[in-house]
Design an enzyme around this catalytic site. Structure first.
Site: not given
Ligand SMILES: Nc1nc2c(c(=O)[nH]1)N[C@@H](CN(C=O)c1ccc(C(=O)N[C@@H](CCC(=O)O)C(=O)O)cc1)CN2
Ligand SMILES: NCC(=O)N[C@@H]1O[C@H](COP(=O)([O-])[O-])[C@@H](O)[C@H]1O
Length: 315
Positions: A165, A193, A112, A209, A190-191
């Site tokens: 959750k 959208i 982050g 990126h 990293l997933k």
């Protein structure tokens, strides 16, 4: 000539004797913009969105002489207009133009550092926006730790075995709407959208990126893998790209890039550090522009950023 209320208010500041002049508070600090006359008005979405209501003719001879974002007002030096407007030679017109402070959601999966750079820019006041929520697929990542330590709400997305959750795509959209989020910023997320979010936040989701897209992007290109591929290719330059997010990995419209050299003896880690340093500056610059409504679209669909210092310049 029938002026709108806003126009009357503007005239009143600089033409106090005008019969049109209702009294409104003088803004504390003047702004001005070094603008070419009129045409710039139509090229500055900021003003269009404010719909100042000036009859076009009244602004033909008007040129913006200066503007600063923090005091939310404009000084417009009027000269002989081509219409019967009340603007007299060398009168200045100052307008109170409010830029709403934007709400930001940042998506991370790892350390982050870009998220921290953006939050720090908001805290020091250079960013006209607030990071109101962090979204992550890793509740124990460094970005989540920073959010906890800085009182920033955390959302888990997506729902997964390791994160039961986590929210569904529709619940994610509803939650971001409840936080009144204006812009979604991906920073090491990293997933993929989901299309539900892309449709809900059209032209409002951005990603950074670590290569010069379209090179070295797409599925499988993330983190150190990107820098290893750049070095193996023999490329002499690399650098971060900020782009709009669409349904696919790294194929959205490019908004900003910076270039760094790839040195002959670079390791992937050394190149990654050089690129990351540029990322931190580039993302803050771009988010400042987003929060100040300084992103415009060229006729061929290419997005550009209007310079804060010289609004006649775009990059
Ligand atoms: N709809 C979009 N979603 C995301 C985009 C995008 O442009 N459109 N950008 C990515 C960020 N990214 C590159 O900038 C990126 C992230 C991850 C991958 C990738 O291949 N991921 C692996 C899974 C990795 C993991 O879970 O550890 C995969 O999907 O197999 C490629 C590019 C964020 N989302
Ligand atoms: N394809 C996506 C991708 O590789 N993103 C990259 O992940 C890093 C996250 O660092 P951070 O968590 O310290 O901001 C950054 O270098 C970013 O460009």
């Amino acid at each position: 000539m029938n002026f709108s209320m806003e126009a009357q208010q503007i005239i009143s500041i600089f033409c106090p004797k005008s019969s049109l002049a209702p009294s409104i508070p003088m803004v504390k600090q003047p702004f001005s913009l070094n603008f070419a006359p009129l045409d710039s008005l139509s090229s500055y979405p900021f003003l269009q969105s404010q719909n100042l209501g000036f009859p076009t003719g009244a602004l033909h001879a008007v040129s913006f002489v200066h503007k600063e974002i923090c005091s939310n007002s404009w000084r417009i030096r009027g000269s002989k207009s081509s219409s019967t407007a009340e603007l007299e030679e060398d009168h200045e017109v100052r307008a109170q133009v409010i830029v709403r402070r934007k709400k930001l959601a940042v998506f991370v999966s790892g350390g982050g550092s870009n998220f921290r750079s953006i939050h720090e820019a908001s805290k020091r006041g250079s960013l006209h926006g607030d990071v109101t929520v962090l979204v992550t697929n890793k509740s124990e990542c460094g970005g989540a730790e920073y959010a906890k330590n800085n009182g920033i709400a955390i959302i888990l997305f997506p729902k997964a075995k390791d994160e039961p959750k986590g929210l569904s795509p529709s619940d994610l959209v509803d939650t971001l709407r409840n936080f009144e989020v204006d812009f979604v910023l991906l920073a090491g997320y990293l997933k993929l959208i989901p299309v539900e979010l892309i449709r809900a936040y059209e032209r409002s989701i951005f990603n950074i990126h670590p290569s010069l897209l379209p090179a070295f992007g797409g599925k499988g290109y993330y983190g150190i893998k990107v820098h290893k591929a750049v070095i193996a290719s023999g490329a002499r330059f690399s650098g971060p790209t900020i782009h709009f997010v669409d349904e696919h990995y790294d194929t959205g419209r490019i908004l900003a890039q910076r270039v760094v050299p790839v040195l002959a003896n670079d390791t992937a880690e050394e190149l990654a550090a050089r690129v990351l340093n540029e990322e931190h500056q580039l993302y803050v610059d771009v988010v400042e522009a987003l929060c100040e409504d300084r992103v415009i679209w060229r006729e061929d669909g290419v997005p550009l950023i209007q310079s804060r210092e010289n609004p006649n310049e775009f990059h």
